[in-house]
Motif scaffolding. Structure first.
Motif, PDB file in Angstrom:
ATOM      1  N   LYS A 166       0.824  -1.210   0.000  1.00  7.77           N
ATOM      2  CA  LYS A 166       0.000   0.000   0.000  1.00  7.77           C
ATOM      3  C   LYS A 166       0.860   1.263   0.000  1.00  7.77           C
ATOM      4  CE  LYS A 166      -3.762  -2.302   2.491  1.00  7.77           C
ATOM      5  NZ  LYS A 166      -4.508  -2.393   3.780  1.00  7.77           N
ATOM      6  N   LYS A 167       2.087   1.145   0.507  1.00  5.02           N
ATOM      7  CA  LYS A 167       2.991   2.307   0.528  1.00  5.02           C
ATOM      8  C   LYS A 167       3.716   2.480  -0.809  1.00  5.02           C
ATOM      9  CE  LYS A 167       3.600   1.901   5.512  1.00  5.02           C
ATOM     10  NZ  LYS A 167       4.516   1.669   6.645  1.00  5.02           N
ATOM     11  N   GLU A 168       3.627   1.487  -1.670  1.00  9.55           N
ATOM     12  CA  GLU A 168       4.000   1.531  -3.089  1.00  9.55           C
ATOM     13  C   GLU A 168       5.486   1.493  -3.422  1.00  9.55           C
ATOM     14  OE1 GLU A 168       0.778   3.328  -5.825  1.00  9.55           O
ATOM     15  OE2 GLU A 168       1.411   4.944  -4.468  1.00  9.55           O
ATOM     16  N   LYS A 208      13.931   8.119  -5.251  1.00 12.37           N
ATOM     17  CA  LYS A 208      12.973   9.100  -4.738  1.00 12.37           C
ATOM     18  C   LYS A 208      12.415   9.986  -5.841  1.00 12.37           C
ATOM     19  CE  LYS A 208      14.634   9.352   0.057  1.00 12.37           C
ATOM     20  NZ  LYS A 208      15.176  10.194   1.142  1.00 12.37           N
ATOM     21  N   ILE A 209      13.196  10.203  -6.903  1.00 12.88           N
ATOM     22  CA  ILE A 209      12.717  11.022  -8.025  1.00 12.88           C
ATOM     23  C   ILE A 209      12.384  10.154  -9.240  1.00 12.88           C
ATOM     24  CG2 ILE A 209      13.930  13.100  -7.259  1.00 12.88           C
ATOM     25  CD1 ILE A 209      16.076  12.514  -9.396  1.00 12.88           C
ATOM     26  N   GLY A 210      12.326   8.822  -9.020  1.00 14.24           N
ATOM     27  CA  GLY A 210      11.913   7.920 -10.090  1.00 14.24           C
ATOM     28  C   GLY A 210      12.991   7.549 -11.072  1.00 14.24           C
ATOM     29  N   VAL A 211      14.247   7.896 -10.769  1.00 14.99           N
ATOM     30  CA  VAL A 211      15.372   7.538 -11.651  1.00 14.99           C
ATOM     31  C   VAL A 211      15.854   6.141 -11.300  1.00 14.99           C
ATOM     32  CG1 VAL A 211      17.743   8.117 -12.329  1.00 14.99           C
ATOM     33  CG2 VAL A 211      16.044   9.932 -12.013  1.00 14.99           C
ATOM     34  N   VAL A 212      16.173   5.352 -12.303  1.00 14.23           N
ATOM     35  CA  VAL A 212      16.564   3.954 -12.141  1.00 14.23           C
ATOM     36  C   VAL A 212      18.081   3.853 -12.020  1.00 14.23           C
ATOM     37  CG1 VAL A 212      16.406   1.637 -13.135  1.00 14.23           C
ATOM     38  CG2 VAL A 212      14.592   3.318 -13.573  1.00 14.23           C
ATOM     39  N   SER A 213      18.559   3.026 -11.095  1.00 10.51           N
ATOM     40  CA  SER A 213      20.007   2.816 -10.908  1.00 10.51           C
ATOM     41  C   SER A 213      20.423   1.492 -11.530  1.00 10.51           C
ATOM     42  CB  SER A 213      20.360   2.809  -9.416  1.00 10.51           C
ATOM     43  OG  SER A 213      20.064   4.045  -8.817  1.00 10.51           O
ATOM     44  N   ALA A 214      21.415   1.537 -12.400  1.00  7.94           N
ATOM     45  CA  ALA A 214      21.993   0.326 -12.993  1.00  7.94           C
ATOM     46  C   ALA A 214      23.267  -0.002 -12.220  1.00  7.94           C
ATOM     47  CB  ALA A 214      22.302   0.532 -14.472  1.00  7.94           C
ATOM     48  N   ASN A 239       5.962  11.046  -3.386  1.00  2.95           N
ATOM     49  CA  ASN A 239       4.536  10.721  -3.422  1.00  2.95           C
ATOM     50  C   ASN A 239       4.054  10.330  -4.814  1.00  2.95           C
ATOM     51  OD1 ASN A 239       4.239  11.177  -0.685  1.00  2.95           O
ATOM     52  ND2 ASN A 239       3.620  13.317  -0.930  1.00  2.95           N
ATOM     53  N   ASN A 240       4.769  10.771  -5.846  1.00  2.56           N
ATOM     54  CA  ASN A 240       4.395  10.425  -7.222  1.00  2.56           C
ATOM     55  C   ASN A 240       4.878   9.029  -7.632  1.00  2.56           C
ATOM     56  OD1 ASN A 240       3.059  12.837  -7.721  1.00  2.56           O
ATOM     57  ND2 ASN A 240       4.913  13.877  -8.440  1.00  2.56           N
ATOM     58  N   GLY A 241       5.669   8.398  -6.784  1.00  2.00           N
ATOM     59  CA  GLY A 241       6.205   7.067  -7.103  1.00  2.00           C
ATOM     60  C   GLY A 241       5.115   6.009  -7.118  1.00  2.00           C
ATOM     61  N   LYS A 242       5.288   5.028  -7.984  1.00  4.17           N
ATOM     62  CA  LYS A 242       4.313   3.949  -8.137  1.00  4.17           C
ATOM     63  C   LYS A 242       4.951   2.594  -7.852  1.00  4.17           C
ATOM     64  CE  LYS A 242       1.148   6.858  -9.528  1.00  4.17           C
ATOM     65  NZ  LYS A 242       0.060   7.229  -8.595  1.00  4.17           N
ATOM     66  N   THR A 288      11.459  -3.854 -10.320  1.00  3.25           N
ATOM     67  CA  THR A 288      10.536  -2.784  -9.942  1.00  3.25           C
ATOM     68  C   THR A 288      10.445  -2.689  -8.425  1.00  3.25           C
ATOM     69  OG1 THR A 288       8.648  -4.292  -9.916  1.00  3.25           O
ATOM     70  CG2 THR A 288       9.163  -3.198 -12.024  1.00  3.25           C
ATOM     71  N   ASN A 289       9.849  -1.613  -7.936  1.00  2.00           N
ATOM     72  CA  ASN A 289       9.586  -1.496  -6.504  1.00  2.00           C
ATOM     73  C   ASN A 289       8.799  -2.702  -6.009  1.00  2.00           C
ATOM     74  OD1 ASN A 289      10.396   1.236  -5.189  1.00  2.00           O
ATOM     75  ND2 ASN A 289       9.612   1.825  -7.199  1.00  2.00           N
ATOM     76  N   LYS A 290       7.814  -3.098  -6.792  1.00  2.00           N
ATOM     77  CA  LYS A 290       6.942  -4.206  -6.421  1.00  2.00           C
ATOM     78  C   LYS A 290       7.739  -5.497  -6.249  1.00  2.00           C
ATOM     79  CE  LYS A 290       2.594  -6.314  -7.991  1.00  2.00           C
ATOM     80  NZ  LYS A 290       1.547  -6.258  -9.045  1.00  2.00           N
ATOM     81  N   ARG A 291       8.600  -5.792  -7.199  1.00 10.50           N
ATOM     82  CA  ARG A 291       9.390  -7.029  -7.145  1.00 10.50           C
ATOM     83  C   ARG A 291      10.363  -7.003  -5.964  1.00 10.50           C
ATOM     84  NH1 ARG A 291       9.190 -12.324  -8.187  1.00 10.50           N
ATOM     85  NH2 ARG A 291      11.243 -13.196  -8.590  1.00 10.50           N
TER      86      ARG A 291
END
Length: 621
Positions: free
Chosen positions: A50-52, A124-130, A211-214, A237-240
């Motif tokens: 729920k916190k995403e 936090k700003i939606g940027v992906v780290s490789a 807060n805009n993160g999914k 992903t965050n979910k995984r």
């Protein structure tokens, strides 16, 4: 209530009507605990779901643990507040640099506290780290960078020369240099001094961006080890990430009171898990730049570690460092978690070091199947109740053990293995299901290569693990080999991992690499072993007799190569590709080599004449 009845009734009937009813009670209690853990896991996951995002969960952890230690590193202590401040500075700076959601920045850094803070801040700003392997250089490094399609690279000053070599080939990728505090370093041409820039950034939380993160946002790209080809970037992903780490912490009963020791490189999935446990659950992590077997227990005592993560050959190296001495260190480590603890040293390791619980895990960063051995079952990599096999996403199918190719029946579908029969492990893919979803690689063509379609029925999709496992009658899984590592000789399948374990024990836990080589006029592949002899003390005279005592004849390597060292992956897995390619060619190899003499029943020097006789068929085995 209905769910309970559906689960428990088949379990009871299966147990008391099965061949192993003598151990029914043990299996029953194990499986009941398994059901309990699964239900607890689902509750915990749904709460965090729920916190995403990891960033949102960390914010709630911060409110409870702000002044607790998040990271121990050498003599430094980073509190959760320190992590928050540093990650916020990263977020603000890279947003000002123009990076937006779903863009990718590569991390090319050695183990350090800033590492996890950077990918948390970018997230936090939606940027992906490789997360790129710091052992890579040249074209392979370039491949990893280009495959991920990164817009920037954050590298440390100690690795700047490696980046410098390829910098001209990536002119459109921005470079950010993180300098060590103890030194002042010159920058690469065009690079940004990240250490200096961060000093002036805001410490405030980028609340709106967080807060805009999914839940479905990409957070990390982690690469496969590259043992079977060039590294492939796996999407997490965050979910995984939340799903996998909630599972691990639930089954291993981790809590915020734990202190986890991780000496694994931070670009590896297991180390990323350790950092994630800190962010999600508020426990502490001890960070080491490099693994040291001799200093390992001293570190555990110093930081009062309760858990340590292992992978590959780490446990064997720790045991070897104390093999000839009494062990009297009073430590707090009760649990160890990882993969690769060989059954041949398992009991000796836990007995010598007084380890109460081993959580051996089977899984891969790119896979959709994870199982865990929570029962201290020696050698097992996990289990799934056999009575519930009809709902299990994990299946073993028949395959050619030498090539790993799945075998189809006359109806065109693949065939399930019987109990005790080695098979290729595959995982059912349900793209809507957290447990069995598969998010693939950054390169979609790599993704397609790992899929098996219409496996048991038309339309089904499964993930091909590339691993051969076997399941016993109690539901425990045991790792046999990677497909391609197993070879066939004298009509029998030879498991390289099993032979390596036996030889390593004979050599006082030194490294041994086993592989198959082609021999003219012979079917299949003959075994060859490369022995690491750092002290030049290897004695070949009794080597065959020792092997013959522990191995069947078809498993005994016919060729022996003595080397000073062998290449390892960053996670302590032995590389054998180059060794296999060189074979036993005396013209190319300068190392000492031996060959099995059929008449003398012992190993003798492999010289040019014998080599020629083998090639022309005058010598046969």
């Amino acid at each position: 209530m209905m769910l309970t009845v559906l689960l428990v009734v088949p379990l009871v009937l299966f147990l008391f009507c099965s061949d192993y009813c003598k151990s029914a009670f043990q299996i029953f209690t194990r499986d009941l605990k398994f059901i309990t853990n699964v239900l607890l896991f689902k509750i915990r996951f749904r709460s965090l779901e729920k916190k995403e995002t990891v960033a949102k969960i960390f914010t709630s952890i911060l409110s409870k643990h702000s002044h607790n230690v998040a990271f121990y590193f050498e003599e430094q202590k980073w509190t959760f507040l320190d992590v928050e401040i540093y990650s916020n500075k990263i977020a603000h700076f890279f947003k000002k640099e123009g990076y937006s959601r779903n863009e990718i920045v590569a991390l090319f850094l050695e183990n350090r506290p800033e590492y996890g803070c950077i990918w948390l801040g970018l997230g936090k700003i939606g940027v992906v780290s490789a997360l790129i392997n710091t052992n890579l250089t040249g074209e392979v490094l370039l491949h990893s960078i280009k495959t991920a399609k990164v817009g920037g690279i954050i590298y440390s000053s100690t690795l700047k020369n490696v980046i410098g070599i390829i910098a001209e080939k990536i002119p459109n990728i921005k470079l950010y240099q993180l300098n060590d505090k103890i030194e002042t370093c010159n920058l690469l041409r065009g690079a940004v001094d990240l250490t200096t820039k961060l000093k002036t950034q805001s410490e405030s939380s980028p609340t709106e961006d967080i807060n805009n993160g999914k839940l479905t946002d990409k957070l990390l790209l982690i690469y496969t080890s590259g043992t079977t080809g060039l590294p492939k970037a796996t999407v997490l992903t965050n979910k995984r990430i939340i799903f996998v780490n909630v599972g691990a912490s639930t089954f291993a009963k981790l809590s915020s009171d734990d202190i986890v020791y991780t000496c694994l490189p931070f670009y590896h999935g297991s180390a990323a898990a350790g950092i994630t446990w800190c962010f999600l659950f508020g426990l502490s992590v001890v960070i080491k730049k490099k693994f040291s077997a001799s200093n390992f227990w001293n570190d555990c005592v110093k930081y009062k570690c309760t858990v340590f993560q292992y992978v590959g050959e780490i446990c064997r190296y720790i045991l070897a460092a104390h093999n000839d001495t009494e062990f009297h260190v009073q430590h707090h480590v009760k649990k160890i978690m990882g993969n690769g603890l060989r059954p041949q040293i398992w009991e000796k390791f836990v007995r010598k070091f007084n380890i109460k619980q081993v959580f051996e895990v089977y899984g891969s960063i790119d896979g959709n199947t994870t199982i865990i051995n929570t029962e201290n079952k020696v050698g097992a990599v996990g289990f799934f109740p056999r009575w519930a096999s009809f709902i299990s996403p994990v299946k073993l199918i028949k395959c050619d053990e030498e090539t790993g190719a799945p075998i189809q029946g006359s109806d065109g579908f693949y065939q399930l293995c019987k109990t005790g029969e080695p098979g290729l492990l595959i995982g059912n893919i349900d793209f809507k299901n957290n447990m069995t979803g598969f998010f693939g690689y950054q390169d979609k063509t790599d993704t397609e290569k790992k899929l098996l379609r219409s496996v048991f029925r038309t339309g089904g999709v499964y993930f091909n693990s590339g691993d051969i496992l076997v399941q016993d009658e109690s539901g425990y899984f045991y790792f046999r080999d990677r497909t391609g590592d197993t070879f066939r000789w004298k009509g029998e399948n030879v498991s390289t991992s099993e032979v390596e374990a036996v030889i390593s024990n004979l050599l006082n836990l030194e490294d041994a690499v086993v592989y198959g080589v082609k021999v003219p006029f012979h079917e299949g592949r003959a075994g060859m072993v490369a022995l690491i002899d750092r002290t030049q003390s290897f004695n070949v005279n009794n080597f065959y007799d020792n092997l013959n005592h522990y191995l069947p004849m078809y498993c005994i390597p016919l060729f022996v190569r003595v080397v000073r060292s062998v290449s390892l992956t960053g996670t302590f897995k032995l590389l054998k590709v180059d060794l296999q390619r060189e074979g036993f060619d005396v013209g190319k190899i300068k190392d000492k080599m031996f060959v099995y003499d059929v008449n003398k029943k012992s190993f003798v020097d492999l010289n040019e004449k014998m080599y020629d006789d083998i090639l022309t068929g005058k010598i046969k085995f």
